[in-house]
Design a protein around this motif. Structure first.
Motif, PDB file in Angstrom:
ATOM      1  N   SER A  36       0.686  -1.360  -0.118  1.00 17.58           N
ATOM      2  CA  SER A  36       0.051   0.074  -0.026  1.00 17.58           C
ATOM      3  C   SER A  36       0.786   1.346  -0.147  1.00 17.58           C
ATOM      4  CB  SER A  36      -0.955   0.244   1.188  1.00 17.58           C
ATOM      5  OG  SER A  36      -1.751  -0.865   1.116  1.00 17.58           O
ATOM      6  N   ALA A  37       0.341   2.395  -0.697  1.00 13.86           N
ATOM      7  CA  ALA A  37       0.823   3.585  -0.644  1.00 13.86           C
ATOM      8  C   ALA A  37      -0.256   4.625  -0.273  1.00 13.86           C
ATOM      9  CB  ALA A  37       1.447   4.017  -1.964  1.00 13.86           C
ATOM     10  N   ARG A  38       0.120   5.552   0.795  1.00 15.18           N
ATOM     11  CA  ARG A  38      -1.011   6.511   1.166  1.00 15.18           C
ATOM     12  C   ARG A  38      -0.565   7.642   1.113  1.00 15.18           C
ATOM     13  NH1 ARG A  38      -0.976   2.085   4.119  1.00 15.18           N
ATOM     14  NH2 ARG A  38       0.719   2.725   5.477  1.00 15.18           N
ATOM     15  N   VAL A  39      -1.467   8.571   0.378  1.00 12.28           N
ATOM     16  CA  VAL A  39      -1.205  10.066  -0.042  1.00 12.28           C
ATOM     17  C   VAL A  39      -2.179  10.916   0.762  1.00 12.28           C
ATOM     18  CG1 VAL A  39      -0.895  11.682  -1.829  1.00 12.28           C
ATOM     19  CG2 VAL A  39      -0.467   9.191  -2.141  1.00 12.28           C
ATOM     20  N   GLN A  40      -1.703  12.166   1.653  1.00 15.95           N
ATOM     21  CA  GLN A  40      -2.317  12.833   2.367  1.00 15.95           C
ATOM     22  C   GLN A  40      -2.568  14.225   1.614  1.00 15.95           C
ATOM     23  OE1 GLN A  40      -3.076  13.726   6.804  1.00 15.95           O
ATOM     24  NE2 GLN A  40      -0.885  13.722   6.065  1.00 15.95           N
ATOM     25  N   SER A  71       1.589  14.355   1.524  1.00 17.18           N
ATOM     26  CA  SER A  71       2.373  13.600   2.541  1.00 17.18           C
ATOM     27  C   SER A  71       2.329  12.168   1.912  1.00 17.18           C
ATOM     28  CB  SER A  71       2.263  13.801   4.082  1.00 17.18           C
ATOM     29  OG  SER A  71       2.693  12.729   4.701  1.00 17.18           O
ATOM     30  N   ILE A  72       3.251  11.528   1.646  1.00 17.37           N
ATOM     31  CA  ILE A  72       3.205  10.047   1.115  1.00 17.37           C
ATOM     32  C   ILE A  72       3.996   9.206   1.898  1.00 17.37           C
ATOM     33  CG2 ILE A  72       4.086   8.860  -1.055  1.00 17.37           C
ATOM     34  CD1 ILE A  72       4.063  11.667  -2.691  1.00 17.37           C
ATOM     35  N   LEU A  80       4.590   3.272  -6.218  1.00 20.13           N
ATOM     36  CA  LEU A  80       3.337   4.561  -6.482  1.00 20.13           C
ATOM     37  C   LEU A  80       3.826   5.155  -7.545  1.00 20.13           C
ATOM     38  CD1 LEU A  80       0.715   5.595  -5.686  1.00 20.13           C
ATOM     39  CD2 LEU A  80       2.128   7.288  -4.134  1.00 20.13           C
ATOM     40  N   THR A  81       2.841   5.271  -8.778  1.00 24.92           N
ATOM     41  CA  THR A  81       3.171   6.187  -9.671  1.00 24.92           C
ATOM     42  C   THR A  81       2.458   7.518  -9.541  1.00 24.92           C
ATOM     43  OG1 THR A  81       3.979   4.204 -11.375  1.00 24.92           O
ATOM     44  CG2 THR A  81       3.429   6.558 -12.265  1.00 24.92           C
ATOM     45  N   LEU A 134       7.409  10.505   2.383  1.00 20.66           N
ATOM     46  CA  LEU A 134       8.048  11.597   1.632  1.00 20.66           C
ATOM     47  C   LEU A 134       7.131  12.820   1.815  1.00 20.66           C
ATOM     48  CD1 LEU A 134       7.902   8.599  -0.210  1.00 20.66           C
ATOM     49  CD2 LEU A 134       9.440  10.103  -1.543  1.00 20.66           C
ATOM     50  N   LEU A 135       7.524  13.921   1.250  1.00 18.77           N
ATOM     51  CA  LEU A 135       6.854  15.207   1.065  1.00 18.77           C
ATOM     52  C   LEU A 135       6.747  15.529  -0.154  1.00 18.77           C
ATOM     53  CD1 LEU A 135       5.138  17.573   2.583  1.00 18.77           C
ATOM     54  CD2 LEU A 135       7.247  18.776   2.908  1.00 18.77           C
ATOM     55  N   LEU A 136       5.807  15.820  -1.027  1.00 23.41           N
ATOM     56  CA  LEU A 136       5.962  16.399  -2.248  1.00 23.41           C
ATOM     57  C   LEU A 136       5.511  17.671  -2.373  1.00 23.41           C
ATOM     58  CD1 LEU A 136       4.897  15.059  -5.711  1.00 23.41           C
ATOM     59  CD2 LEU A 136       3.894  16.936  -5.054  1.00 23.41           C
ATOM     60  N   LEU A 137       6.023  18.551  -2.813  1.00 20.35           N
ATOM     61  CA  LEU A 137       5.932  20.168  -3.035  1.00 20.35           C
ATOM     62  C   LEU A 137       6.030  20.317  -4.411  1.00 20.35           C
ATOM     63  CD1 LEU A 137       8.339  21.670  -0.148  1.00 20.35           C
ATOM     64  CD2 LEU A 137       5.776  21.068   0.041  1.00 20.35           C
TER      65      LEU A 137
END
Length: 203
Positions: A36-40, A71-72, A80-81, A134-137
């Motif tokens: 699983s991958a979770r993205v907030q 937030s991943i 996760l793509t 991870l954090l994506l900006l």
């Protein structure tokens, strides 16, 4: 995380909204191996899900700014793509802040490291056996001069000097507490007090 504002919005009225943890949208995806991958979604949109509304004058409130703050969390061995950004001018940065190494389109990025990536193409993330957070900006650059000092960001040195003068004279309207670091009783629980005195609590 502070988002800059274009010059036209630097002196707009302040705005505050509370984003309770349980109200922030989340997207969960499971890969072919069942990991699983979770993205907030703190800001922006991912597929059919959209983050809570940003402040009205925020750069994140402009659809063409293509702002995303995600937030991943990747389970050990999860992949996760991420879809490409909507705007070809968008910049995208990933920061690995917890866990092991993440392969970003095949390139290893370790903990406490950031990677600037191409925003206009899909992005494959693959966690090692430790998993990762991870954090994506992401966002389109404002494209205006930036002058920063302390917590203040303006477009010129004169703007910074005026901001410091305003702060020294009024504390931006006055600080309503008797100390610089007000602490509320633990039994008070979670709450937000708005400028009009209204108290908001999570559901």
């Amino acid at each position: 995380i502070w988002l800059n504002l274009p010059a036209a919005d630097k002196l707009v009225a302040p705005y505050f909204s509370m984003q309770w943890a349980e109200s922030i949208p989340r997207v969960t995806r499971t890969d072919a191996q069942g990991k699983s991958a979770r993205v907030q979604l703190v800001a922006g949109r991912l597929e059919e899900r959209k983050a809570l509304a940003p402040p009205p004058n925020s750069w994140a409130n402009r659809p063409d700014a293509d702002v995303a703050i995600w937030s991943i969390e990747l389970e050990p061995g999860a992949t996760l793509t991420l879809p490409p950004a909507a705007d070809g001018r968008t910049r995208r940065t990933l920061y690995v802040f917890r866990g092991g190494t993440v392969r970003v389109d095949g390139e290893p990025v370790g903990q406490k490291r950031a990677a600037s990536v191409r925003a206009e193409v899909p992005l494959r993330l693959e966690a090692d056996e430790a998993g990762a957070e991870l954090l994506l900006l992401q966002g389109r650059p404002i494209g205006e001069p930036v002058v920063q000092h302390g917590p203040f960001v303006m477009n010129s040195r004169a703007g910074i000097e005026q901001t410091f003068l305003d702060y020294r004279q009024t504390g931006f309207g006055g600080w309503p507490w008797k100390r610089d670091d007000p602490v509320h009783p633990r039994e008070e629980g979670r709450f937000a007090r708005h400028a009009d005195g209204r108290v908001e609590r999570p559901d």
